[in-house]
Design an enzyme around this catalytic site. Structure first.
Site, mmCIF file in Angstrom:
data_model
loop_
_atom_site.group_PDB
_atom_site.id
_atom_site.type_symbol
_atom_site.label_atom_id
_atom_site.label_comp_id
_atom_site.label_asym_id
_atom_site.label_seq_id
_atom_site.Cartn_x
_atom_site.Cartn_y
_atom_site.Cartn_z
ATOM 1 N N GLY A 145 0.830 -1.194 0.000
ATOM 2 C CA GLY A 145 0.000 0.000 0.000
ATOM 3 C C GLY A 145 0.864 1.244 0.000
ATOM 4 C CB CYS A 146 0.286 4.648 -1.284
ATOM 5 S SG CYS A 146 -1.405 4.919 -0.704
ATOM 6 C CE1 TYR A 147 -1.507 8.236 3.830
ATOM 7 C CE2 TYR A 147 -3.334 6.748 3.442
ATOM 8 C CZ TYR A 147 -2.852 8.030 3.559
ATOM 9 O OH TYR A 147 -3.695 9.100 3.414
#
Lengths: 342, 342, 342, 342
Positions: A145-147
């Protein structure tokens, strides 16, 4: 001989960014492009910035269309990847940009996604300890995921070097593309311009268990994560402010040394000179991660801050980087550390 | 054998964008980087998005520093290029990104810039009739202004095909990087975010005579230009709305045909399918020009609208494109038509 | 004794802005608030900036709910106002913020809206010649469109004083709230931030006949209008750049004099000192119109530029101003010329 | 009889916002307006949104000019207020919007500001325990910093109710107006649009000791603060994400109850319904504070998030609110809880 790549979900932001990167990749030939509600439309109408592909027409996401490729990228809604991947055969490299195969713990998956756990694939964050080896030669990759990308890179050196207590407090700001291209009222330009707002507060965000998984692995013990994401008035970028209480004896020098060591050989992670802090604008469109770390002696905390492009290193760039490793290409092929600024 | 390039004025927006493009150019090796007030500083502090050059230090802009290069790009304040160029010798390709050598008419120069006219160099907008030939083999290039690039490309086909009366009315919106990196109160983020405002209204903008020069050449007669630039709340991009009264007998079909013909073989100009209009986001960071044209029968006017990235095709991309032509390289080397979006 | 006001369509941007203004209006008591798809919801969830009304619940838009008010504001989709208005009785002041009753020519209506013409009501732009008198005591008001407000105020003095040829060329930039609160992909924050784009080019925008109606009335002859609206990356504001060829004998002085005369007694229109140009930021949240005009002798054109807040003076502020006049209140009651900046 | 108010520092953002609020204050008459480098200029050129004051001319900041007012607001650079205040006499209400008189501890002042401590005045955050009483009848007021306003209001209920451990971790995002109107390169629109970046990391920000002072007073014991401010791409607004480890026995219910009790009678603090989170857009231009709080059981932390307008409640609104109390006016006079949105 070119690597032939298909993209399932080519009309969204992740798919569009992936195509932007693949167009610049010297070893890749772009094959089938699929969508569901958008099948039959010209890509030029959906992704008007991808001029070389303007006349390509989206096809339906079917096994027949996706057959005959060396790599298939899945940019599908969460929960849809497993069914598609099953039909692709073990020799095809499947790179899942969704969440389906990121978590190791089936209970975590079920708690946060509410469906049966599909499994766990090698994790596409090569900078984490051991990750690169697991990706080499693999035919399945779960893109982070990006986070979790921004947060794990900012904090794992502190945990790997046993500098931080196992309770991280993280506040991150993301550009709106992280919320996708589906038209929702709170994502209208009128709503987001001029506004900062939090969401998924109090441990509700689905990326929390993924961060705990990564940081816990680095620490060798469970790490609790207080994670607050906020929506920022910009199209792209994540700025993650990550803090943890320092263990006894930690100094500014030991912190700096741990980070210098962790990233010394990393082509995409750039530890900034002391005193210079990251800005999301500096990594716009690039696969770079800019990181700075400080030790706040008065508060007794380590503060590590990272900036990434959520669509590039945070999604599509991470996918290409992992593909390169899986296929035995140079890891940096087709990727850049140069941002588009101002 | 690489082309060795120096950049004078590497700390500003034009210089930074040029370096971004040159870093991706397979035939270019980046040589000296100079600044004036910033000489002695690390580029990493001034252009933090250009990681591969982060440790380069700016030198002073002197003949000695600029000597020994195949190409010297000048990104200097208006009026300073002539003195530097004189010292560079006739065999060095000098690409001036300032205004000094764009205008043919000394009177125009003196009226709008208030200093003696330095001369006229081959004009770096290859898409204009005859321009490409003048650039081939040249060792001096005057890169067009950003507004004239957007406007001339949008309107010259109408004039070249004798479709439009010689009175153009143009309103353009530009991102703030067009105003440069010097800190001025009206360019503060607090001032520009959420605001549209005009400037240089009523024929006062220095780019007006350059547009008249280009459109007049296409028309074969003088063309008056009413030009109103506006500052838009975005970092980059120009959207130019260009209209002119149609000559008798003009039809939607004849207009469309003229534009299709004008751009049929142009690698960077993309005439959009009918009904689709350009957006600056689609050309962000790219050398592409997206254009659409319509004939408003009720008002009797041709409306041509172009979108460019003011720093890329509007400045540094145009400079690289012209360099390629001057040096006999493929015109598209190191340049892209792919924007970074969203 | 307070004026009791109902708002039909309280969940949208126009309705929300109207409520913001009515909350500050000393003579108004806010009565029924209605919505359709949102009926039953707390206003605090829909308009979180209107804290004093947070616990009000939206009702359905029915004659019963709207009965018993002195004023009913209609912020409904185009074409729905006539049916509601019919049921409200002739003594209730009905202020329509939609387009239904703006146009005098039934053919224009049918061409641009594709439905039967509902009629024509007194036009709520008091600054136009004769408009104020028609509004006094009226029980029906058609609030102008946002673009026609900005454009008509910028250009009518030139036409009323016979200074301009009857062919206007107008390019306007609008904030995204002008496109409403319905979630559409092209209005997502990710799409609009950093982007300028045109729409409705070539005479297709529905506000074009309304501008022609207003300017033609001022000129005493038909005025053709070339109108290009563009979407700007900001939530609010319209900047309208309006030009027309000057008639023979026009001078900078005669233009300035005409504008000074036209606005001398207007409480909301502010002709800026010579040399200062309007910015939409300066009228953010206010009912003010900031205007500047120039005569470009070289191009032979008058250029008038206005800035308004599209939701305030362009919609809800214009509605309140008209209500004040219709009810015999001081025209400026509850309205401000003070913007929120920066 | 009107309160006659002077504003020293009327050309900056704090001064401009104060004037915007004072223009709407029914009991205030605006007297002298002063600046230093801008003395002699029309306010219309410096604050074009304040039309009713457009023709006022700034005077120099001298005792003579400031004499004869009931209230003098000081919007001066830090360190300049004491000298001006000394000359104003004990009967004049002096409201200092700078930092000079906020801190109680001279050592803190000297450490963070590097100059001798001028003293401590009653603190203009009436919502804090005991603060309102100290303001009543006072003739000196120290307006809080914008970040301390947002943070102290978000966290003091948790400390006052002994729910939180004395180690707060705070990450806040601020609009660019918080950095003032002085033109600095990193505040250019080109730099800030599209970018999030931190500054003053690691306990370096001058607002840190002020937060510790406020939270420590509420807790009855010293509270350490890890504070990371970030610059967000918007003109106004602060979103403060404030977390602290919960003490044993804390529950979601006990947290909610403490916050409901703390703000039950506060006119400007709005605790949102459970599940709704604040957004800076909702308080744009208003004096409201929107707060939400959650208890993250998995992480064992309380997360309180507040949104304010940094220029309004965070500076000028807080100043007016404090003035109202000091002068015995109704605390809410001239202030609003209604934001300008979208």
């Amino acid at each position: 001989m070119a690597v032939r790549a298909a993209v399932a979900g080519a009309s969204g932001y992740a798919g569009g960014e992936l195509l932007r990167l693949l167009l610049a990749h010297p070893e890749v030939e772009i094959g089938a492009l699929t969508g569901n509600s958008n099948a039959g439309q010209r890509l030029g109408a959906l992704q008007p910035h991808l001029l070389p592909l303007a006349d390509r027409v989206l096809e339906a996401t079917t096994p027949e269309v996706l057959a005959g490729h060396d790599v298939v990228f899945l940019a599908l809604p969460h929960g849809q990847s497993a069914a598609v991947a099953e039909q692709l055969g073990p020799d095809v490299l499947v790179v899942d940009m969704g969440a389906d195969f990121r978590l190791k713990d089936a209970g975590d998956w079920e708690q946060f996604y509410g469906s049966p756990h599909a499994g766990t694939w090698p994790y596409g964050l090569p900078e984490l300890p051991g990750a690169r080896a697991a990706l080499e030669g693999s035919r399945r990759v779960a893109v982070p995921g990006c986070y979790p990308t921004a947060v794990s890179l900012a904090l794992f050196p502190a945990y790997a070097a046993s500098l931080a207590e196992p309770e991280a407090v993280i506040v991150a700001a993301s550009g709106t593309s992280g919320a996708g291209k589906a038209a929702k009222p709170h994502l209208l330009g009128s709503e987001v311009m001029g506004s900062m707002s939090p969401y998924g507060v109090g441990g509700l965000h689905r990326h929390t268990p993924e961060m705990m998984q990564n940081l816990g692995a680095a620490a060798g013990e469970p790490v609790t994560v207080s994670f607050t994401p906020t929506l920022a008035p910009m199209p792209r970028g994540i700025l993650a402010t990550c803090t943890a209480k320092a263990k006894p004896g930690v100094t500014a020098e030991s912190v700096r040394a741990a980070y210098e060591k962790a990233f010394a050989d990393e082509p995409f992670v750039h530890l900034l000179p002391e005193g210079q802090w990251p800005a999301t604008a500096s990594v716009y469109g690039s696969n770079a991660v800019q990181i700075q770390v400080a030790y706040d002696a008065a508060a007794g905390r380590i503060i590590a801050i990272s900036a990434i492009d959520n669509l590039a290193k945070g999604t599509a760039g991470g996918a290409v980087q992992s593909m390169n490793i899986a296929l035995g290409l140079d890891e940096t092929t087709g990727l850049t550390t140069i941002g588009v600024a101002p």
